[in-house]
Design a protein around this motif. Sequence first.
Motif, PDB file in Angstrom:
ATOM      1  N   PRO A   1     -10.286  -2.127  -0.559  1.00 14.71           N
ATOM      2  CA  PRO A   1     -10.698  -1.059   0.358  1.00 14.71           C
ATOM      3  C   PRO A   1      -9.848   0.194   0.154  1.00 14.71           C
ATOM      4  O   PRO A   1      -8.731   0.135  -0.359  1.00 14.71           O
ATOM      5  CB  PRO A   1     -10.463  -1.664   1.742  1.00 14.71           C
TER       6      PRO A   1
ATOM      7  N   ASP B   1      -9.777   3.067   4.959  1.00 13.57           N
ATOM      8  CA  ASP B   1     -10.361   1.844   5.513  1.00 13.57           C
ATOM      9  C   ASP B   1      -9.273   0.884   5.976  1.00 13.57           C
ATOM     10  O   ASP B   1      -9.414   0.212   7.000  1.00 13.57           O
ATOM     11  CB  ASP B   1     -11.260   1.158   4.493  1.00 13.57           C
ATOM     12  N   HIS B   2      -8.201   0.813   5.208  1.00 15.00           N
ATOM     13  CA  HIS B   2      -7.080  -0.042   5.581  1.00 15.00           C
ATOM     14  C   HIS B   2      -6.490   0.401   6.923  1.00 15.00           C
ATOM     15  O   HIS B   2      -6.230  -0.430   7.805  1.00 15.00           O
ATOM     16  CB  HIS B   2      -6.019  -0.004   4.483  1.00 15.00           C
TER      17      HIS B   2
ATOM     18  N   SER C   1      -8.665  -0.409   9.904  1.00 12.00           N
ATOM     19  CA  SER C   1      -8.821  -1.823  10.224  1.00 12.00           C
ATOM     20  C   SER C   1      -7.719  -2.340  11.150  1.00 12.00           C
ATOM     21  O   SER C   1      -7.772  -3.492  11.574  1.00 12.00           O
ATOM     22  CB  SER C   1      -8.835  -2.652   8.940  1.00 12.00           C
TER      23      SER C   1
END
Length: 80
Positions: free
Chosen positions: A54, A58-59, A62
């Motif tokens: 990712p 995105d990390h 999350s």
Amino acid sequence: MWTLQDAKNQFSAVVDAALSGQPQEVTRRGKPAVVVLSSQDYHRLVADARDQRPSFADHLLSFPTEDVPRGQAMPRDVTF
């Protein structure tokens, strides 16, 4: 599987086998050490790994959104 000494002595055979699509494992002192594979296979593996990873955004997104409890440490008294 090749021992390191055999792989050094027959490096052309190791490379030829790797180029024919058969990665070659080499051991050192009886333990797995490296795998020799074709450049094409290596670049395919790197690209596949990159595509599955990712993005950094995105990390970060999350991470949990609920409040994370914090410790209630009290500062200590300091005299100067």
